[in-house]
Write a protein that holds these residues in place. Structure first.
Motif, short mmCIF file in Angstrom:
data_model
loop_
_atom_site.label_atom_id
_atom_site.label_comp_id
_atom_site.label_asym_id
_atom_site.label_seq_id
_atom_site.Cartn_x
_atom_site.Cartn_y
_atom_site.Cartn_z
N HIS A 129 0.83 -1.21 0.00
CA HIS A 129 0.00 0.00 0.00
C HIS A 129 0.86 1.26 0.00
CE1 HIS A 129 -2.52 3.18 1.83
NE2 HIS A 129 -3.46 2.64 1.09
N GLN A 133 0.69 3.82 -3.04
CA GLN A 133 0.18 5.16 -2.74
C GLN A 133 1.21 6.23 -3.06
OE1 GLN A 133 -3.17 5.54 -1.59
NE2 GLN A 133 -2.67 7.55 -2.41
N ASP A 137 0.49 9.24 -5.58
CA ASP A 137 0.64 10.63 -5.11
C ASP A 137 1.63 11.42 -5.95
OD1 ASP A 137 -1.20 10.10 -3.12
OD2 ASP A 137 0.29 9.84 -1.54
N LEU A 161 -6.29 -1.43 -0.53
CA LEU A 161 -6.70 -0.22 -1.22
C LEU A 161 -8.22 -0.05 -1.24
CD1 LEU A 161 -4.22 -0.33 -4.23
CD2 LEU A 161 -4.30 1.46 -2.49
N ARG A 185 -9.22 5.00 -9.24
CA ARG A 185 -9.48 5.87 -8.08
C ARG A 185 -10.32 7.06 -8.49
NH1 ARG A 185 -4.99 8.95 -4.40
NH2 ARG A 185 -4.83 10.19 -6.30
N TRP A 191 -10.98 4.23 -4.18
CA TRP A 191 -10.59 3.12 -5.05
C TRP A 191 -11.77 2.20 -5.35
CZ3 TRP A 191 -6.34 3.16 -7.77
CH2 TRP A 191 -5.24 3.89 -7.29
#
Length: 199
Positions: A129, A133, A137, A161, A185, A191
């Motif tokens: 994760h 992530q 990002d 997620l 997403r 998600w």
């Protein structure tokens, strides 16, 4: 909306022999190389913008098949490695059943294993994760991110997620070699599972 594609590596000789790999660094077989080369153009059709991969050889080599057709740079991240199976690694399923009957039966049911040095499910989910992530990002809002990774790691990442209880992980079914899970997403809904075991 961001599209995240969790792409399992191609077949290895150990996969074909039902031998437990975990973080043992095994190469792709000739079949696995062919699988990677066949699936790369299909992934290219998704117009990927970011490519990340486990640093284990089987996933890194699979990712390079997409590099060859896309020209994308690839970033290798050890957090995308397969779950470590400790003392089980190198053994066939039959051998593991004989040597660790109770814990191997728990694993087959999708339950936690607390011996033989097998990595905890939560540990795998957390590191996967974090890596995914971080990639999301750092990308554009409508990025298409391909992560070349491993079967169990991809499954636990998907569940984490989506915010599902980890007990639901076995319901996803095993991710086949060079197949993928697609997650999208939405800015408001978060998600969503779009597809699983896509060839």
């Amino acid at each position: 909306m961001t599209l995240l594609v969790l792409w399992r590596h191609g077949q290895t000789e150990w996969n074909a022999a039902h031998r437990i790999q975990g973080q043992t660094d095994t190469p792709l077989s000739a079949v696995g190389m062919a699988q990677a080369m066949e699936s790369a153009p299909r992934l290219l059709a998704l117009k990927p913008t970011v490519l990340i991969a486990s640093d284990l050889t089987r996933a890194a080599t699979t990712a390079r098949a997409l590099v060859d057709v896309s020209g994308l740079p690839v970033t290798y991240d050890p957090r995308l490695r397969e779950r470590s199976f400790g003392e089980w690694e190198g053994h066939t399923h039959a051998e593991a059943t004989e040597r660790w009957p109770e814990s191997f039966a728990r694993w087959r049911r999708g339950e936690e294993v607390d011996d033989a040095g097998v990595e905890e499910i939560d540990s795998v989910a957390k590191r996967m994760h974090a890596a995914l992530q971080e990639a999301v990002d750092g990308a554009e809002p409508d990025a298409v991110i391909v992560a070349a990774t491993h079967g169990a790691a991809a499954r636990f990442a998907t569940v984490r997620l989506l915010g599902w209880p980890m007990a639901l992980a076995p319901t996803l079914g095993a991710l086949r070699n060079c197949h993928a899970t697609h997650l999208r997403r939405d800015p408001l809904r978060g998600w969503m599972l779009e597809a699983h075991n896509v060839a």
